[in-house]
Design a protein around this motif. Structure first.
Motif, PDB file in Angstrom:
ATOM      1  N   ALA A  93     -41.987  32.553  58.863  1.00 13.32           N
ATOM      2  CA  ALA A  93     -42.054  33.668  59.798  1.00 13.32           C
ATOM      3  C   ALA A  93     -43.468  34.246  59.842  1.00 13.32           C
ATOM      4  O   ALA A  93     -44.129  34.385  58.808  1.00 13.32           O
ATOM      5  CB  ALA A  93     -41.057  34.753  59.386  1.00 13.32           C
ATOM      6  N   ASN A  94     -43.919  34.571  61.043  1.00 10.70           N
ATOM      7  CA  ASN A  94     -45.249  35.175  61.178  1.00 10.70           C
ATOM      8  C   ASN A  94     -45.237  36.459  61.995  1.00 10.70           C
ATOM      9  O   ASN A  94     -46.272  37.112  62.139  1.00 10.70           O
ATOM     10  CB  ASN A  94     -46.222  34.178  61.814  1.00 10.70           C
ATOM     11  CG  ASN A  94     -45.973  33.988  63.293  1.00 10.70           C
ATOM     12  OD1 ASN A  94     -44.880  33.575  63.682  1.00 10.70           O
ATOM     13  ND2 ASN A  94     -46.969  34.286  64.122  1.00 10.70           N
TER      14      ASN A  94
ATOM     15  N   THR B 138     -42.324  39.847  63.501  1.00 14.86           N
ATOM     16  CA  THR B 138     -40.977  40.392  63.672  1.00 14.86           C
ATOM     17  C   THR B 138     -40.736  40.659  65.148  1.00 14.86           C
ATOM     18  O   THR B 138     -41.652  41.064  65.886  1.00 14.86           O
ATOM     19  CB  THR B 138     -40.800  41.681  62.863  1.00 14.86           C
ATOM     20  OG1 THR B 138     -41.827  42.610  63.233  1.00 14.86           O
ATOM     21  CG2 THR B 138     -40.896  41.409  61.370  1.00 14.86           C
TER      22      THR B 138
ATOM     23  N   GLU C  50     -33.181  44.343  60.637  1.00 14.74           N
ATOM     24  CA  GLU C  50     -34.238  43.361  60.431  1.00 14.74           C
ATOM     25  C   GLU C  50     -35.032  43.673  59.160  1.00 14.74           C
ATOM     26  O   GLU C  50     -35.480  44.802  58.935  1.00 14.74           O
ATOM     27  CB  GLU C  50     -35.175  43.394  61.629  1.00 14.74           C
ATOM     28  CG  GLU C  50     -36.194  42.297  61.691  1.00 14.74           C
ATOM     29  CD  GLU C  50     -36.900  42.329  63.045  1.00 14.74           C
ATOM     30  OE1 GLU C  50     -36.610  41.475  63.885  1.00 14.74           O
ATOM     31  OE2 GLU C  50     -37.726  43.242  63.246  1.00 14.74           O
TER      32      GLU C  50
ATOM     33  N   ILE D 182     -41.019  40.728  56.729  1.00 15.45           N
ATOM     34  CA  ILE D 182     -41.316  39.341  56.369  1.00 15.45           C
ATOM     35  C   ILE D 182     -41.659  39.255  54.897  1.00 15.45           C
ATOM     36  O   ILE D 182     -42.490  40.006  54.383  1.00 15.45           O
ATOM     37  CB  ILE D 182     -42.483  38.804  57.223  1.00 15.45           C
ATOM     38  CG1 ILE D 182     -42.060  38.695  58.679  1.00 15.45           C
ATOM     39  CG2 ILE D 182     -42.957  37.446  56.711  1.00 15.45           C
ATOM     40  CD1 ILE D 182     -43.177  38.292  59.610  1.00 15.45           C
TER      41      ILE D 182
ATOM     42  N   TRP E  48     -41.953  35.808  52.249  1.00 16.38           N
ATOM     43  CA  TRP E  48     -41.739  34.370  52.096  1.00 16.38           C
ATOM     44  C   TRP E  48     -41.135  33.998  50.745  1.00 16.38           C
ATOM     45  O   TRP E  48     -41.006  32.818  50.434  1.00 16.38           O
ATOM     46  CB  TRP E  48     -43.056  33.619  52.287  1.00 16.38           C
ATOM     47  CG  TRP E  48     -43.561  33.647  53.694  1.00 16.38           C
ATOM     48  CD1 TRP E  48     -42.885  34.046  54.807  1.00 16.38           C
ATOM     49  CD2 TRP E  48     -44.859  33.258  54.142  1.00 16.38           C
ATOM     50  NE1 TRP E  48     -43.675  33.940  55.924  1.00 16.38           N
ATOM     51  CE2 TRP E  48     -44.902  33.453  55.549  1.00 16.38           C
ATOM     52  CE3 TRP E  48     -45.996  32.777  53.490  1.00 16.38           C
ATOM     53  CZ2 TRP E  48     -46.036  33.168  56.303  1.00 16.38           C
ATOM     54  CZ3 TRP E  48     -47.125  32.487  54.254  1.00 16.38           C
ATOM     55  CH2 TRP E  48     -47.145  32.682  55.642  1.00 16.38           C
TER      56      TRP E  48
ATOM     57  N   SER F 208     -37.238  34.405  56.116  1.00 15.48           N
ATOM     58  CA  SER F 208     -38.675  34.348  56.412  1.00 15.48           C
ATOM     59  C   SER F 208     -39.221  32.947  56.191  1.00 15.48           C
ATOM     60  O   SER F 208     -40.072  32.479  56.929  1.00 15.48           O
ATOM     61  CB  SER F 208     -39.436  35.333  55.521  1.00 15.48           C
ATOM     62  OG  SER F 208     -39.057  36.656  55.789  1.00 15.48           O
TER      63      SER F 208
ATOM     64  N   TRP G 104     -34.658  37.654  64.350  1.00 17.15           N
ATOM     65  CA  TRP G 104     -35.442  38.571  63.540  1.00 17.15           C
ATOM     66  C   TRP G 104     -36.928  38.277  63.638  1.00 17.15           C
ATOM     67  O   TRP G 104     -37.738  39.177  63.736  1.00 17.15           O
ATOM     68  CB  TRP G 104     -35.012  38.452  62.072  1.00 17.15           C
ATOM     69  CG  TRP G 104     -33.670  39.049  61.770  1.00 17.15           C
ATOM     70  CD1 TRP G 104     -32.820  39.652  62.643  1.00 17.15           C
ATOM     71  CD2 TRP G 104     -33.041  39.095  60.491  1.00 17.15           C
ATOM     72  NE1 TRP G 104     -31.690  40.078  62.005  1.00 17.15           N
ATOM     73  CE2 TRP G 104     -31.797  39.755  60.672  1.00 17.15           C
ATOM     74  CE3 TRP G 104     -33.388  38.668  59.226  1.00 17.15           C
ATOM     75  CZ2 TRP G 104     -30.910  39.984  59.630  1.00 17.15           C
ATOM     76  CZ3 TRP G 104     -32.507  38.895  58.181  1.00 17.15           C
ATOM     77  CH2 TRP G 104     -31.281  39.544  58.376  1.00 17.15           C
ATOM     78  N   TYR G 105     -37.275  36.977  63.580  1.00 16.36           N
ATOM     79  CA  TYR G 105     -38.687  36.609  63.403  1.00 16.36           C
ATOM     80  C   TYR G 105     -39.140  35.577  64.429  1.00 16.36           C
ATOM     81  O   TYR G 105     -38.344  34.794  64.949  1.00 16.36           O
ATOM     82  CB  TYR G 105     -38.906  35.989  62.006  1.00 16.36           C
ATOM     83  CG  TYR G 105     -38.410  36.797  60.850  1.00 16.36           C
ATOM     84  CD1 TYR G 105     -38.878  38.085  60.624  1.00 16.36           C
ATOM     85  CD2 TYR G 105     -37.482  36.270  59.957  1.00 16.36           C
ATOM     86  CE1 TYR G 105     -38.419  38.825  59.541  1.00 16.36           C
ATOM     87  CE2 TYR G 105     -37.026  36.998  58.872  1.00 16.36           C
ATOM     88  CZ  TYR G 105     -37.497  38.278  58.674  1.00 16.36           C
ATOM     89  OH  TYR G 105     -37.042  39.009  57.603  1.00 16.36           O
ATOM     90  N   SER G 106     -40.446  35.565  64.654  1.00 16.31           N
ATOM     91  CA  SER G 106     -41.110  34.403  65.244  1.00 16.31           C
ATOM     92  C   SER G 106     -41.672  33.566  64.096  1.00 16.31           C
ATOM     93  O   SER G 106     -41.838  34.056  62.982  1.00 16.31           O
ATOM     94  CB  SER G 106     -42.231  34.835  66.195  1.00 16.31           C
ATOM     95  OG  SER G 106     -43.213  35.601  65.490  1.00 16.31           O
ATOM     96  N   TYR G 107     -41.985  32.296  64.388  1.00 11.66           N
ATOM     97  CA  TYR G 107     -42.349  31.364  63.324  1.00 11.66           C
ATOM     98  C   TYR G 107     -43.573  30.529  63.689  1.00 11.66           C
ATOM     99  O   TYR G 107     -43.856  30.299  64.869  1.00 11.66           O
ATOM    100  CB  TYR G 107     -41.180  30.399  63.023  1.00 11.66           C
ATOM    101  CG  TYR G 107     -39.955  31.066  62.449  1.00 11.66           C
ATOM    102  CD1 TYR G 107     -39.762  31.131  61.076  1.00 11.66           C
ATOM    103  CD2 TYR G 107     -38.991  31.631  63.290  1.00 11.66           C
ATOM    104  CE1 TYR G 107     -38.629  31.743  60.538  1.00 11.66           C
ATOM    105  CE2 TYR G 107     -37.861  32.245  62.757  1.00 11.66           C
ATOM    106  CZ  TYR G 107     -37.689  32.293  61.387  1.00 11.66           C
ATOM    107  OH  TYR G 107     -36.576  32.907  60.866  1.00 11.66           O
TER     108      TYR G 107
ATOM    109  N   CYS H 197     -38.379  30.790  67.596  1.00  7.77           N
ATOM    110  CA  CYS H 197     -37.015  31.129  67.214  1.00  7.77           C
ATOM    111  C   CYS H 197     -36.094  30.529  68.276  1.00  7.77           C
ATOM    112  O   CYS H 197     -36.547  30.040  69.312  1.00  7.77           O
ATOM    113  CB  CYS H 197     -36.824  32.640  67.104  1.00  7.77           C
ATOM    114  SG  CYS H 197     -36.972  33.505  68.679  1.00  7.77           S
TER     115      CYS H 197
END
Length: 389
Positions: free
Chosen positions: A77-78, A80, A87, A90, A92, A103, A143-146, A193
């Motif tokens: 994840a990079n 939110t 949520e 992040i 890891w 994450s 929740w996250y972008s990656y 995502c």
């Protein structure tokens, strides 16, 4: 007894070439989508790859396509998305608090880079294929972008330094092993995502990881040198027995991912004072150097090249030079070693992904013949003093 004196020269010529894993199946419903926000159909994770930069030990084709066995892939994840009420920030780490951690969606998953070919056998893409044959899915919650990260050669999980916001792979190197690294570069705030792939135009997209070489390469060649009469015949009786680069770090600490500072990603840290070794030039397929590299009329290539760390900025500014030790032999079996390692005089800063050729000019051995004279005794008539017995 005759001693042999051997002499050779070389010039540097610059030639631009070229603690736990998450390997189980990731099911489509692994991540809860709080309140049912943004849930869509599962999306399978498929990756492609391009090799950026120049050629080295792994040889891409002109389109940047390549094959390799044993890559490590991360999906971390990079950012939110701020769409789910519960949520988590992040992190890891593999687990924190009382909630599962998504994450780190994929962590050092083993894969291969494989050509996708047409029916005619023409490579059109490099696909990333999971070596365990399992299907992996994007998280269905939002929740996250990656980002995806990849590196080669993959190391075991215990050689990965796992932090809440960083991944570092400690990769053993010996001069024969290429090291590459890459990541996806999409700036879309929802990549990658499941929701991203439900947008019109994105449904068939395959993220691509652009890899680049992380080491430099030294190759070696040799030419015959002339004697005082302009002949090269004595040089052609010589061969190169071995080539060694002195005191090279044996571990590359590759920063695969860094959430706080993306500029650190794809950089390598080395210890130049401890755990160093001499890297030997090898023949093709990493075979030991053969004793048949004889000097020819024209320039010949020696072995397959040595892959080396790139000195950092401070070392380069301080005048760092790689030291090379060359051992020659003649056809009678005499061996000639340099008394001291020789500095490679590079005229520019070394760069990762570039290949530099060291051209050796080899002269024939010169036997040492000496003439000698000895001054005669000179009789001194002065008396030193009488001796009475």
């Amino acid at each position: 007894m005759n001693k042999h004196l051997w002499i050779f020269g070389f010039a540097a010529v610059y030639v631009l070439a070229g603690c736990s894993g998450n390997d189980e199946t990731l099911s489509p419903d692994s991540e809860a989508a709080d309140g049912g926000v943004g849930v869509g159909t599962p999306v399978e994770i498929r990756l492609s790859s391009g090799a950026a930069g120049t050629r080295a030990s792994l040889e891409p084709d002109d389109a940047g396509l390549f094959e390799a066995e044993g890559l490590g892939i991360f999906c971390l994840a990079n950012g939110t998305l701020s769409v789910n009420p519960n949520e988590l920030p992040i992190d890891w780490s593999y687990a924190y608090g009382s909630e599962p951690n998504y994450s780190a969606w994929m962590d050092n998953v083993e894969s291969n880079a494989v050509y996708e070919k047409t029916a005619e056998g023409v490579a059109v893409a490099t696909n990333i294929v999971w070596t365990d044959g399992l299907t992996r899915w994007y998280p269905v919650g939002n929740w996250y972008s990656y980002h995806f990260y990849g590196y080669y050669p993959r190391v075991a999980d215990h050689l990965i330094t796992v932090g809440a916001r960083q991944r570092i792979a400690s990769i053993p190197i010996d001069g024969t092993q290429d090291v590459i690294w890459g990541r996806t570069t999409s700036t879309d705030p929802q990549a990658y995502c499941a929701k991203y792939f439900h947008h019109a135009g994105n449904e068939n997209k395959i993220p691509s990881i652009a890899f680049k070489h992380m080491l430099m390469r030294l190759t070696f060649s040799c030419v015959p040198g002339e004697d005082v009469k302009g002949s090269k015949e004595s040089a052609k009786k010589m061969g190169v027995k071995s080539v060694a680069i002195k005191s090279v770090p044996t571990v590359a600490n590759l920063i695969v991912a860094d959430l706080d500072n993306a500029a650190n990603e794809g950089t390598i840290l080395y210890d130049w004072n401890n755990n160093v070794d001499d890297f030997l030039l090898k023949d093709s397929l990493d075979a030991n150097f053969r004793e048949d590299h004889w000097v020819q009329d024209n320039e010949i290539t020696l072995g397959q090249g040595i892959l080396l760390p790139v000195p950092d900025v401070k070392m380069a500014a301080a005048g760092f030079r790689y030291l090379v030790e060359i051992t020659l032999m003649d056809r009678d079996g005499n061996v000639f070693r340099s008394e001291h390692p020789i500095e490679l005089q590079n005229s520019a800063s070394y760069q990762a992904g570039k290949s530099y050729n060291v051209k050796l000019t080899v002269h024939g051995p010169q036997e040492i013949y000496l003439n000698a004279t000895l001054a005669p005794w000179e009789i001194d008539d002065d008396n030193i003093g009488g001796v009475t017995l």
